[in-house]
Scaffold this motif. Structure first.
Motif, PDB file in Angstrom:
ATOM      1  N   PHE A  61       0.694  -0.983  -0.262  1.00 14.17           N
ATOM      2  CA  PHE A  61       0.013  -0.382  -0.073  1.00 14.17           C
ATOM      3  C   PHE A  61       1.233   1.021  -0.170  1.00 14.17           C
ATOM      4  N   GLU A  67      -4.584   4.100  -1.292  1.00 16.89           N
ATOM      5  CA  GLU A  67      -3.881   2.548  -1.415  1.00 16.89           C
ATOM      6  C   GLU A  67      -4.620   2.389   0.086  1.00 16.89           C
ATOM      7  N   GLU A  76      -8.285   0.422   1.970  1.00 17.86           N
ATOM      8  CA  GLU A  76      -7.932  -1.240   2.050  1.00 17.86           C
ATOM      9  C   GLU A  76      -8.546  -0.671   3.577  1.00 17.86           C
ATOM     10  N   ASN A 129     -12.504  -0.865   2.270  1.00 11.05           N
ATOM     11  CA  ASN A 129     -12.553  -2.280   2.565  1.00 11.05           C
ATOM     12  C   ASN A 129     -12.726  -3.005   3.880  1.00 11.05           C
TER      13      ASN A 129
END
Length: 665
Positions: A22, A27, A31, A34
């Motif tokens: 990452f 990014e 994550e 998510n």
């Protein structure tokens, strides 16, 4: 981010490694988003089975119907709009799509209409079972050929006016291009796959049933499973490791129940030398005690001649078994099992045996291969036979493959989501405290350490880098695990195999159970065991099998005020009369535990042709006060740690400890 502090120097190396996956704030943030979303999904459904004992048809059907879960989903969706018979047809199609399609196409006058209706129904069922998973997880479970199409159908609906034509055209095109059958098979398999997230097998895939090898073949392609080894699994593992007493036992048990399919067809074990030896040695012996035990459903497949040969082979391998066991017991005096050297206690002239100071008449005194001066010594013919049988086990490629699977997916115990899983018992003292057991010279341990070290010893038997002495002892130890009094896979005073064959007085057949079985209804003792294994949480449980629950006698599988569940209800046909049912499965979904009690399965053919399902009744064992999420599971706890690490990485980026880089995706 309020609790995030500047990273310590010792953490920087890990954060730099994490930054490779990452590389920038964007990014890492995505994550975190998510993973946070995943934590709030319902937990996946866990499925617990125990003591399958080679009953592959019932096992496969229960996997296909997810212990009735698919039927419940179909009823939930269509209970008010479809006839019961139509719902049964739909369920059977999901369980056995290939076979059911052939029957339907032969009988259906308008197959195009049937395809159109059925495809919409299957998509609805698939959408429901997929709803608790992320799109990513569902996508990974889809077959390559239809992945894109199924994703589109799951995410678009005909009740959306803007998308109705789009969905209908996809369905019609599947039919017009001749792919309807393939699509039905594919989506049915996806439904089966998504209905069970994790399969736990609490031991004993092997034993008296006809198809343990078929069960192992099924598991070889199953998406996610684990096993806590049972005593019968250990017997087969020992047989492959070269323990000749274990080899004799697996052959004896197969002959006892006249089920040689796993040995001969599954693993190619050549029993012709045994048959030849048995006919030559015991041809004039009535062998009445060794006539196979045949379930009424199987009586048609065993004629008198076959039964007679099986009895001869059965006695031959049993006598050799006792000799091979004696050799191993003598080699390991620390096991304190010399009381099981029973050939030394026989008066061969009188036909009696002396046990605990009392003389008993033997039911048979025909022992043509025993030398009373050296009763445990193999004859040259018996030794030659065992060499051939051992070779047959060693060269079986499929057996090697299946035992590797047991080693890869298994252990003596496991802890999943606050549940302690093991097959049989934890050795206890009379007061309920953990019992120290000597498992090797200078190694005594109890509880969690005992089961861990046994697991390591089992693996030693298959490791070529172990010393010859270590491998020999580890290979011998399979016999102790099978019948040793302090074995956590046996835990009885003795295994009365000899007594059941040769002594009429049933008092000698008694196998006194260990303290675990006597005390396992005590909630405090169950709590103490879980404490010793480090099982946390308010709703924690022990789940095991091994000893069939006698439902017909009023025995309850739920013990210790709900903290212990015994789910051996007798899958094997040999137990059906004894237990009154045909097995349990335990289902642990997002709302709690459901114990499913099954009646005997007729056959796969009946299920396909007549839409018969296993008749099952459910017992609510424990319902959660709230719907459990992924956050409440072991995976959730791991994801939470990952989120914390990523938040540390964000802090490092934002405060200049680590420089951002370009995306590596």
């Amino acid at each position: 981010m309020a609790n995030i502090h500047p990273p310590k120097q010792q953490d920087m190396k890990y954060l730099h490694l994490l930054a490779q996956s990452f590389p920038n704030i964007s990014e890492a943030s995505m994550e975190i988003i998510n993973l946070q979303a995943i934590l709030h999904l319902p937990k996946g459904t866990e499925h617990f089975l125990a003591d399958i004992h080679g009953e592959y048809e019932a096992f496969q059907h229960i996997l296909k119907n997810a212990s009735g879960n698919i039927q419940r989903k179909v009823n939930e969706l269509f209970g008010n709009t479809m006839r019961e018979s139509d719902m049964k047809e739909l369920c059977t199609l999901i369980y056995y799509p290939d076979q059911k399609l052939e029957l339907i196409k032969a009988a259906e006058p308008n197959i195009i209409d049937w395809y159109r209706i059925t495809l919409h129904l299957l998509v609805s069922v698939c959408r429901l079972v997929a709803s608790k998973y992320t799109h990513s997880k569902v996508r990974k479970s889809l077959p390559h050929d239809f992945s894109y199409i199924i994703q589109e159908l799951l995410h678009e609906r005909t009740d959306d006016a803007n998308k109705a034509d789009y969905v209908n055209v996809i369905i019609d095109t599947i039919i017009s291009t001749g792919r309807a059958d393939d699509f039905i098979v594919a989506i049915s398999n996806v439904i089966q796959r998504l209905s069970i997230d994790q399969l736990h097998i609490l031991g004993d895939i092997y034993d008296r049933g006809p198809g343990a090898h078929i069960i192992m073949d099924t598991l070889s392609s199953y998406h996610s499973w684990d096993i806590q080894w049972g005593n019968h699994d250990i017997l087969w593992m020992g047989a492959l490791a070269g323990n000749r007493a274990c080899q004799c036992n697996v052959i004896r048990l197969s002959l006892r129940y006249a089920n040689l399919a796993t040995l001969e067809e599954g693993y190619g074990i050549n029993l012709v030398p045994l048959a030849t030896f048995a006919m030559e040695t015991y041809g004039d012996d009535p062998c009445e005690e060794f006539v196979p035990k045949i379930a009424s459903a199987d009586s048609a497949r065993i004629d008198q001649k076959t039964s007679r040969l099986a009895a001869l082979m059965h006695k031959a391998i049993t006598i050799i078994q006792f000799k091979e066991e004696a050799t191993i017991i003598k080699r390991n005096p620390a096991w304190n099992m010399s009381d099981r050297l029973l050939f030394n206690k026989i008066d061969y002239q009188k036909g009696t045996i002396l046990l605990d100071g009392k003389e008993y008449e033997l039911k048979s005194n025909s022992f043509p291969t025993i030398d009373p001066r050296h009763p445990d010594r193999l004859t040259p013919e018996e030794k030659q036979l065992m060499d051939k049988l051992n070779h047959s086990f060693q060269v079986s490629e499929k057996l090697h493959k299946h035992i590797r699977m047991l080693l890869q997916h298994g252990c003596m115990y496991a802890i999943y989501n606050n549940n302690l899983l093991f097959h049989a018992s934890i050795p206890l003292n009379a007061d309920g405290t953990l019992k120290e057991v000597e498992i090797a010279p200078d190694m005594k341990c109890s509880g969690k350490e005992l089961l861990y070290n046994i697991g390591m010893m089992i693996r030693t038997a298959f490791q070529t880098d172990s010393s010859a002495e270590e491998r020999t002892y580890a290979t011998d130890y399979f016999l102790y695990l099978w019948c040793g009094p302090d074995s956590p896979l046996f835990d009885k005073s003795k295994m009365a195999t000899f007594e059941r064959y040769f002594i009429a007085d049933k008092a000698t057949h008694n196998e006194e159970k260990g303290n675990y079985f006597k005390l396992r209804d005590d909630e405090q003792i169950v709590d103490n065991i879980m404490d010793a294994f480090g099982v946390k949480g308010e709703n924690r449980h022990i789940i095991n099998g091994h000893v069939p629950v006698h439902v017909c006698n009023g025995e309850n599988p739920v013990k210790a005020n709900g903290k212990l569940m015994v789910i051996d209800g007798g899958f094997s046909q040999a137990y059906h009369k004894e237990t009154g049912i045909a097995g349990y499965t335990l289902v642990y979904h997002s709302r709690g535990f459901v114990l499913v009690q099954h009646e005997p399965f007729t056959s796969t053919l009946d299920a396909i042709q007549k839409c018969t399902d296993i008749k099952s009744t459910t017992q609510i064992v424990e319902m959660s006060a709230h719907r459990m999420r992924v956050a409440d599971t072991d995976i959730g706890r791991e994801l939470s740690k990952q989120i914390n690490d990523l938040q540390q990485l964000l802090y490092a980026y934002r405060h200049g400890y680590i420089k951002e880089a370009m995306s590596n995706k």
